[in-house]
Design a protein around this motif. Sequence first.
Motif, mmCIF file in Angstrom:
data_model
loop_
_atom_site.group_PDB
_atom_site.id
_atom_site.type_symbol
_atom_site.label_atom_id
_atom_site.label_comp_id
_atom_site.label_asym_id
_atom_site.label_seq_id
_atom_site.Cartn_x
_atom_site.Cartn_y
_atom_site.Cartn_z
ATOM 1 N N PHE A 183 0.798 -1.221 0.000
ATOM 2 C CA PHE A 183 0.000 0.000 0.000
ATOM 3 C C PHE A 183 0.833 1.274 0.000
ATOM 4 C CE2 PHE A 183 -2.804 -3.036 2.503
ATOM 5 C CZ PHE A 183 -3.487 -3.462 1.379
ATOM 6 N N SER A 184 2.155 1.157 -0.141
ATOM 7 C CA SER A 184 2.998 2.343 -0.297
ATOM 8 C C SER A 184 3.351 2.508 -1.773
ATOM 9 C CB SER A 184 4.260 2.220 0.565
ATOM 10 O OG SER A 184 5.075 1.145 0.122
ATOM 11 N N LEU A 255 -1.202 -9.117 -5.892
ATOM 12 C CA LEU A 255 -2.173 -10.091 -5.396
ATOM 13 C C LEU A 255 -2.844 -9.616 -4.114
ATOM 14 C CD1 LEU A 255 -3.510 -12.908 -5.230
ATOM 15 C CD2 LEU A 255 -1.403 -13.736 -4.153
ATOM 16 N N TYR A 256 -2.086 -8.983 -3.229
ATOM 17 C CA TYR A 256 -2.629 -8.626 -1.908
ATOM 18 C C TYR A 256 -3.764 -7.600 -2.007
ATOM 19 C CZ TYR A 256 -2.560 -8.185 3.160
ATOM 20 O OH TYR A 256 -2.910 -8.197 4.484
ATOM 21 N N PRO A 257 -3.568 -6.433 -2.668
ATOM 22 C CA PRO A 257 -4.699 -5.497 -2.771
ATOM 23 C C PRO A 257 -5.816 -5.994 -3.680
ATOM 24 C CG PRO A 257 -2.780 -4.656 -3.950
ATOM 25 C CD PRO A 257 -2.318 -5.850 -3.178
ATOM 26 N N PHE A 258 -5.467 -6.667 -4.786
ATOM 27 C CA PHE A 258 -6.519 -7.188 -5.659
ATOM 28 C C PHE A 258 -7.354 -8.232 -4.933
ATOM 29 C CE2 PHE A 258 -7.832 -10.724 -8.424
ATOM 30 C CZ PHE A 258 -8.847 -10.073 -9.104
ATOM 31 N N GLU A 293 -19.271 -17.203 1.869
ATOM 32 C CA GLU A 293 -18.281 -16.736 2.850
ATOM 33 C C GLU A 293 -17.030 -17.609 2.843
ATOM 34 O OE1 GLU A 293 -20.620 -14.496 6.433
ATOM 35 O OE2 GLU A 293 -20.969 -16.653 6.238
ATOM 36 N N SER A 294 -17.183 -18.882 2.496
ATOM 37 C CA SER A 294 -16.007 -19.758 2.418
ATOM 38 C C SER A 294 -15.058 -19.293 1.314
ATOM 39 C CB SER A 294 -16.426 -21.212 2.190
ATOM 40 O OG SER A 294 -16.866 -21.424 0.852
ATOM 41 N N VAL A 295 -15.597 -18.662 0.272
ATOM 42 C CA VAL A 295 -14.747 -18.079 -0.769
ATOM 43 C C VAL A 295 -13.914 -16.951 -0.167
ATOM 44 C CG1 VAL A 295 -14.735 -16.767 -2.927
ATOM 45 C CG2 VAL A 295 -16.325 -18.689 -2.639
ATOM 46 N N ALA A 296 -14.566 -16.106 0.616
ATOM 47 C CA ALA A 296 -13.840 -15.001 1.253
ATOM 48 C C ALA A 296 -12.706 -15.522 2.125
ATOM 49 C CB ALA A 296 -14.804 -14.147 2.073
ATOM 50 N N HIS A 297 -12.990 -16.556 2.903
ATOM 51 C CA HIS A 297 -11.952 -17.090 3.792
ATOM 52 C C HIS A 297 -10.854 -17.793 3.007
ATOM 53 C CE1 HIS A 297 -13.968 -15.888 7.422
ATOM 54 N NE2 HIS A 297 -15.083 -16.481 7.035
ATOM 55 N N ALA A 298 -11.185 -18.405 1.865
ATOM 56 C CA ALA A 298 -10.159 -19.041 1.048
ATOM 57 C C ALA A 298 -9.223 -18.013 0.426
ATOM 58 C CB ALA A 298 -10.804 -19.897 -0.039
ATOM 59 N N TRP A 299 -9.707 -16.809 0.207
ATOM 60 C CA TRP A 299 -8.834 -15.743 -0.289
ATOM 61 C C TRP A 299 -7.727 -15.428 0.716
ATOM 62 C CZ3 TRP A 299 -7.460 -13.641 -4.630
ATOM 63 C CH2 TRP A 299 -8.322 -13.611 -5.718
ATOM 64 N N THR A 300 -7.998 -15.613 2.007
ATOM 65 C CA THR A 300 -6.990 -15.316 3.023
ATOM 66 C C THR A 300 -5.734 -16.149 2.801
ATOM 67 O OG1 THR A 300 -8.667 -14.704 4.665
ATOM 68 C CG2 THR A 300 -6.489 -15.310 5.499
ATOM 69 N N GLY A 301 -5.914 -17.433 2.543
ATOM 70 C CA GLY A 301 -4.758 -18.301 2.336
ATOM 71 C C GLY A 301 -3.922 -17.862 1.147
ATOM 72 N N LEU A 302 -4.584 -17.485 0.056
ATOM 73 C CA LEU A 302 -3.856 -17.070 -1.139
ATOM 74 C C LEU A 302 -3.172 -15.727 -0.926
ATOM 75 C CD1 LEU A 302 -3.106 -17.683 -4.052
ATOM 76 C CD2 LEU A 302 -5.266 -16.622 -4.771
ATOM 77 N N ARG A 303 -3.891 -14.768 -0.362
ATOM 78 C CA ARG A 303 -3.316 -13.433 -0.162
ATOM 79 C C ARG A 303 -2.128 -13.462 0.794
ATOM 80 N NH1 ARG A 303 -6.748 -9.823 2.512
ATOM 81 N NH2 ARG A 303 -5.401 -8.140 1.807
ATOM 82 N N PHE A 304 -2.258 -14.185 1.895
ATOM 83 C CA PHE A 304 -1.185 -14.166 2.884
ATOM 84 C C PHE A 304 0.002 -15.016 2.452
ATOM 85 C CE2 PHE A 304 -4.250 -11.954 5.217
ATOM 86 C CZ PHE A 304 -3.643 -11.367 6.320
ATOM 87 N N THR A 305 -0.250 -16.055 1.679
ATOM 88 C CA THR A 305 0.869 -16.798 1.103
ATOM 89 C C THR A 305 1.673 -15.883 0.175
ATOM 90 O OG1 THR A 305 -0.296 -18.906 1.255
ATOM 91 C CG2 THR A 305 1.519 -18.789 -0.311
ATOM 92 N N GLY A 306 0.969 -15.093 -0.608
ATOM 93 C CA GLY A 306 1.651 -14.140 -1.464
ATOM 94 C C GLY A 306 2.387 -13.075 -0.685
ATOM 95 N N ALA A 307 1.778 -12.595 0.407
ATOM 96 C CA ALA A 307 2.423 -11.557 1.219
ATOM 97 C C ALA A 307 3.726 -12.059 1.820
ATOM 98 C CB ALA A 307 1.469 -11.102 2.319
ATOM 99 N N HIS A 308 3.716 -13.282 2.326
ATOM 100 C CA HIS A 308 4.927 -13.837 2.937
ATOM 101 C C HIS A 308 5.943 -14.289 1.890
ATOM 102 C CE1 HIS A 308 3.696 -13.667 7.121
ATOM 103 N NE2 HIS A 308 2.500 -14.104 6.761
#
Length: 345
Positions: A183-184, A255-258, A293-308
């Motif tokens: 976000f910077s 990936l994270y903001p999208f 809602e399970s789709v929303a929670h599945a996005w967490t795994g993808l986004r945070f894997t990308g972040a790390h």
Amino acid sequence: MAAEATARTYTIAGPEPELWYRDLISCLQATFGSQLAREGADPLAVLGAGWQFLHLPGDVRPEEFYYPCLDGELGKALAPHHDLRARWWQPADEDDVWREVREHLAEDRLVIAAVDNFHLPFRPAYGDVHAAHLVVIYGLDETRGVVHVSDAMPPAFRGAVPIEEFLRSWGSANPTDVQDAFFSDSKIGRRCLDVRLGTRPAPLTPELLGGYLRTNTEGFTAETSARTGLAGYDAFVAELIQRCQAGDAGALRELYPFGWAMQAQASLHGELLRRCGHDWDDPVLAATGRAVESVAHAWTGLRFTGAHGHGDPRAAAPDIAHHATLLRAAYVRAVDAVIAAAARL
């Protein structure tokens, strides 16, 4: 009631803005929710009615409030079934940057402003991390030298901020910050959003919701040239993995903001279906909401894997592929469930 205004003080009439928040949304949905609540609409019914997948290659920006929208129609992208309009603007006169803010407040209208968290005393990132964010302005007191700001995102704040600090945040270059790769590096430029709800939403009924669901699912199953629906998701993932395998860290920074945009929308849509299922004594509809809602929670795994993994995208590629596969399965289950629910309504 009209907004209260003196020569140098402008404040919206009535109560302060509602701090509208859900765990998986960003500041974009939170600020729009505050505006919708002020206009007497149910934010969840408006922001949760639509559901889609849309990826625009090359469009993703490092801002918490990024959201993909065709033809720049942000209001239509967030609320495709409602008359919601949103327009970005910037002060026309650098010698009087508050003029448009005064005009909005005098008309009893909130102002949604882009800011840099680094310069805001109430944000945890104050003086530490640069990051693009949105807040609501609901008052301006030039005599006391303060701006009244509302921010529903945790830790949540509503109160006065010194004008000098707000101006630094509102006009920040938001430079590249190694502590926030997502976000910077996105100039704030004193951007603001004017959000207006046209026609007052009709009360939500099973028939009305059924129409929304049929339109939503058609978007997931129709063949188009754009990256939409399940086919668009497959194209997005194929490119994402290919870029990771090529060592392109930009793919994971995007990936994270999208992903947050898609996650927030799925979360709100699922909650709306769950709520309607409860209110209408329809357990099948409530279960459909949980599937979305399970789709929303599945996005967490993808986004945070990308972040790390953005520091070493090649090494992260297998895990990215794994979480993308889990997310696709969640999308398929949810789309099937919504199609079945729409047929019953």
